[in-house]
Design an enzyme around this catalytic site. Sequence first.
Site, PDB file in Angstrom:
ATOM      1  N   GLU A  65     -96.542  42.907  -5.646  1.00 44.96           N
ATOM      2  CA  GLU A  65     -96.260  41.630  -6.291  1.00 44.96           C
ATOM      3  C   GLU A  65     -96.311  41.917  -7.785  1.00 44.96           C
ATOM      4  OE1 GLU A  65     -97.904  37.187  -7.225  1.00 44.96           O
ATOM      5  OE2 GLU A  65     -99.156  38.960  -7.341  1.00 44.96           O
ATOM      6  N   ASP A 107    -101.539  42.482  -4.699  1.00 46.26           N
ATOM      7  CA  ASP A 107    -101.585  41.309  -5.562  1.00 46.26           C
ATOM      8  C   ASP A 107    -101.619  41.723  -7.049  1.00 46.26           C
ATOM      9  OD1 ASP A 107    -102.084  38.327  -5.526  1.00 46.26           O
ATOM     10  OD2 ASP A 107    -103.864  38.918  -6.664  1.00 46.26           O
TER      11      ASP A 107
HETATM   12  C1  NOJ Z   1    -100.973  36.060  -6.774  1.00 41.50           C
HETATM   13  C2  NOJ Z   1    -101.308  35.348  -5.510  1.00 41.50           C
HETATM   14  O1  NOJ Z   1    -100.158  35.248  -4.708  1.00 41.50           O
HETATM   15  C3  NOJ Z   1    -101.877  34.006  -5.900  1.00 41.50           C
HETATM   16  O2  NOJ Z   1    -102.049  33.167  -4.786  1.00 41.50           O
HETATM   17  C4  NOJ Z   1    -103.176  34.232  -6.630  1.00 41.50           C
HETATM   18  O3  NOJ Z   1    -103.653  32.994  -7.110  1.00 41.50           O
HETATM   19  C5  NOJ Z   1    -103.004  35.184  -7.804  1.00 41.50           C
HETATM   20  N1  NOJ Z   1    -102.183  36.310  -7.507  1.00 41.50           N
HETATM   21  C6  NOJ Z   1    -104.338  35.703  -8.271  1.00 41.50           C
HETATM   22  O4  NOJ Z   1    -104.887  36.568  -7.315  1.00 41.50           O
END
Ligand code: NOJ
Length: 556
Positions: free
Chosen positions: A276, A217
């Site tokens: 991500e 993440d």
């Molecule tokens: C990306 C995640 O996919 C999302 O759901 C989240 O709110 C943010 N990062 C913060 O962790």
Amino acid sequence: MTEVLDVRAMPDLGKDDAAWWRQAAVYQIYPRSFADSDGDGIGDLPGITSRVPYLRRLGVDAVWLSPFYPSALADGGYDVDDYRDVDPRLGTLADFDALVAALHGEGIRLVVDLVPNHTSDRHEWFREALTSPKGSPARDRYIFRDGKGPDGAEPPADWTSAFGGPAWEPVGDGQWYLHYFATEQPDLNWDNREVRDDFLRTLRFWSDRGVDGFRVDVAHGLAKQLPDELPTQAELDALPKDGTHPLWDRDEVHEIYAEWRAVFNAYDPPRTAVAEAWVQASRRARYASAEGLGQAFNFDLLEADFDAEQFREVITFNLELAETSGSSTTWVFSNHDVVRHATRYGLPPRHGSTDKHGGSWLLSGGTEPELDRELGVRRARAATLLQLALPGSSYLYQGEELGLHEVADIAPDARQDPAYFRNAGVDVGRDGCRVPLPWAREGESFGFGPAAAVMPQPDWFGDLSVEAQDGVAGSTLELYRDALALRRELQSDEDLVWVSTDDDVLAFRRSNGWLNVTNFGARTVALPAGEVLLSSVPLTDGRLPGAATAWLRTEV
Ligand code: NOJ
């Protein structure tokens, strides 16, 4: 539609194959809304385990599990209290082990979500930081700064958090902490060795339990370098994101992932990871390199309209990019953060649009002004077939195989997303794609669990349930099953050759003769010679109607 070979009977994923992830179809599960085994209205791990036969029949290669750790759910589980445990509402570590065993027993791999940019404010480190003085080692694990003005009563900077509202929060002694996301998500200081070591321990903890990989993440946010004099938000926005920005995509972040890579490679097969990372496309390759995380999400198709030219550009560009990183590319249309693609494609196009939806609806859950439900699903089915015919990994989001639409009309008191609460009246948030799945036509929670789901489901969910589509020729569920089964047979190396057709039609061929033809327009078009394997809607006298995709087997 012609007969599809039944290759789904025998999953053969080559368990020791270190490259399993390169061409995998990965199914994302948002655990709290997948299946509830104990009737508390919240999905849980035993619920997922009970549905492993469904996943096997669907034909996915791996599951990506969104956070299942103890959490107050200030951000749907992305606020983690303890990285090496299971939320008691979702089960126990023993339940986790049972899930791994059940998935592996069916040849399905498991990727877990890791949230290293921030902990929750209930994490023991943050509690310790709050009761420790300024300058203490406990505060050094986070990003604390003195406030401005007398007694530090003013924030250190005017920064805005991703969900709206201020990004700095006071702790009562003149100091403030940085939370780029919700207030309950304090950002970690990755210059702190203890933080780094603890995450290495977490990687080993889950790898030892049999986890095959990690979805990382906010992978581009870990390395931060804040100058003594903090820039304003406007100055921050104006800085280039070329490796030197104080917050995003700094070059040093790759030193962290090199350490992780050493951990991954100590396992056989090596553990995998997918970043991500919302970075300039040209900078994605470093995250995806074999010395780093190994793969990175590409959200370019997700951001495109249903448009042949946009699709062609994105595909060509990303296949070239994958060559520079040595990784395989990733394709995704839907996930837990965006409006479901069946809904997006039933709305006016986003690019070039000047209405109020031109900017933010992608992340907003909105379905106005006018949703054409049928067209949206039809296009989504065509887009998904195209996706599954591309070289690289396909990431699918729970419920898209049912052709689910975004749930737009969630009552304010049933909403959970901080993006909604921190942006009252501006952003409806992401709850609309996180509504518990319908497994049955009827019942209090449409088969989600023995009792009502915590988040209400709309009446129309029953007709789109698994039960309503199972075995029904032409249903979206059966289309996904057929496509994934065929893909398992046909997916091979990473080549793709464009076959020129006309403006609205994209056709590409793989080296084994597998031909994908997608018609983005409204006219019915002729198909090239070949054996039709599958199509997203029935053909019209052997021709491909508008908003549809067909797969053909052609002479090599
Ligand atoms: C990306 C995640 O996919 C999302 O759901 C989240 O709110 C943010 N990062 C913060 O962790």
